[in-house]
Design an enzyme around this catalytic site. Sequence first.
Site, short mmCIF file in Angstrom:
data_model
loop_
_atom_site.label_atom_id
_atom_site.label_comp_id
_atom_site.label_asym_id
_atom_site.label_seq_id
_atom_site.Cartn_x
_atom_site.Cartn_y
_atom_site.Cartn_z
N HIS A 124 -48.50 -60.73 -36.58
CA HIS A 124 -47.77 -60.14 -37.70
C HIS A 124 -47.27 -61.28 -38.58
O HIS A 124 -47.03 -62.39 -38.11
CB HIS A 124 -46.59 -59.33 -37.14
N ASP A 201 -43.56 -62.23 -28.99
CA ASP A 201 -43.14 -61.15 -29.87
C ASP A 201 -43.46 -59.84 -29.16
O ASP A 201 -44.63 -59.44 -29.05
CB ASP A 201 -43.90 -61.26 -31.20
N GLN A 204 -44.03 -54.62 -30.34
CA GLN A 204 -44.93 -53.49 -30.12
C GLN A 204 -45.18 -53.22 -28.64
O GLN A 204 -46.02 -52.38 -28.29
CB GLN A 204 -46.26 -53.74 -30.84
N LYS A 227 -37.97 -49.79 -33.05
CA LYS A 227 -39.29 -49.44 -32.54
C LYS A 227 -39.23 -48.87 -31.12
O LYS A 227 -40.26 -48.52 -30.54
CB LYS A 227 -40.21 -50.67 -32.58
N CYS A 365 -49.03 -55.85 -42.46
CA CYS A 365 -48.39 -57.17 -42.35
C CYS A 365 -49.18 -58.08 -41.40
O CYS A 365 -48.60 -58.87 -40.66
CB CYS A 365 -46.94 -57.05 -41.89
#
Length: 407
Positions: A124, A201, A204, A227, A365
């Site tokens: 991202h 990261d 997700q 999220k 993104c």
Amino acid sequence: MEKFNIDKIRADFPILKREVNGKPLVYLDNGATTQKPSSVIDSIVHYYTDMNSNVHRGVHYLSQISTDAFEVTRKKVQAFINAAEDKEIIITKGTTDGINLIATCYGRAFIHEGDEIIISAMEHHSNIVPWQMLCDEKGCKIRVIPMNDKGELDMDAYSNLFNEKTKLVAVTYVSNSLGTINPVSDMISIAHRHGAVVLVDAAQAIQHIQIDVQKLDVDFLVFSGHKMYGPTGVGVLYGKEDLLNAMPPYQGGGDMIKEVTFEKTTYNELPFKFEAGTPNIEAGICLNEAIDYINSIGLENIEAYEHDLLQYATEKLAEIPGMRFIGTAEKKCSVISFVIDGTHPYDVGVILDKLGIAVRTGHHCAQPVMDRFGIPGTIRASLAVYNTKEEIDILVAGIQRAVNMLI
């Protein structure tokens, strides 16, 4: 929860009862943000109705109960990701804020001219741009892990990127644009053998996969509340205690200090050293409710249900003429990204919206991913615990209708 009850779960999310353009809402943009259960919504109202006060600074009752509730969330996050200490949990504005904190603070102290940072080809923008900014400032270099046509990282190439100049690896756990689940445990082990630290990261991943930071031995991990069925404007940075202690603070202001004079300031202990100013208190408190909600269902149950839903959606979408999936990794999570021959993703998305179906179109993104596959963007359907096979059927019918209109 004794049994996975999708009807009960859907009833927990008030927005799923609404209509869009006269059609029942089919919300398949969960990679951008998830909807909120009533327990989270109610907790926001409860905070402002019964608790509203600043935290960490007052001796009065409201300040104390707000502070206690805010710190409960820190301990809840600690347990959720199995951190060793609650002081290793830094409350941030979100994933982007956490990455920028590490790029600024770890970068300021430990990245020097000529050093190298490894990222992947599927990141991202939030896990690309902060490192580019650091490299421009410090005179260091980014090296990129390539991926194959299925959207899987080339692990041999990854191993060969390391040298004595490699200081940090920053990689996504799950690609927001492809759904690929990366082998982060192996990637962390390889990086540590070369003396590099690793930031993962997990924006997700946190709502789909059980994460144990001690088992992974990850140095830094970041994610966002919105999220994972929680509020916007709040997130988490996990960092190993010794690394956080060695880093300078991110911002100056209230709460991150021990003592201030005009000659010198000394900084607070962890975690407050990295939490300058008044935080997003209600979001921090209400993140606790979101974690409770996930725990009430069980991540293992969520993972199994979403895996079955992903397989069903992939099979049904594959029947559409001209369908081309972007990202066909062996290990995927909750994201289907695709293009349809003879159509533009934006046009398909607009037609689906008229039918009450919310998907995401564009580069998500992750523009370098689209460049890698030679496309301007994709249509992305991203799944959550409240989605159903019936909604997938509605999506498929909507796409077929869009194709008939556009071709």
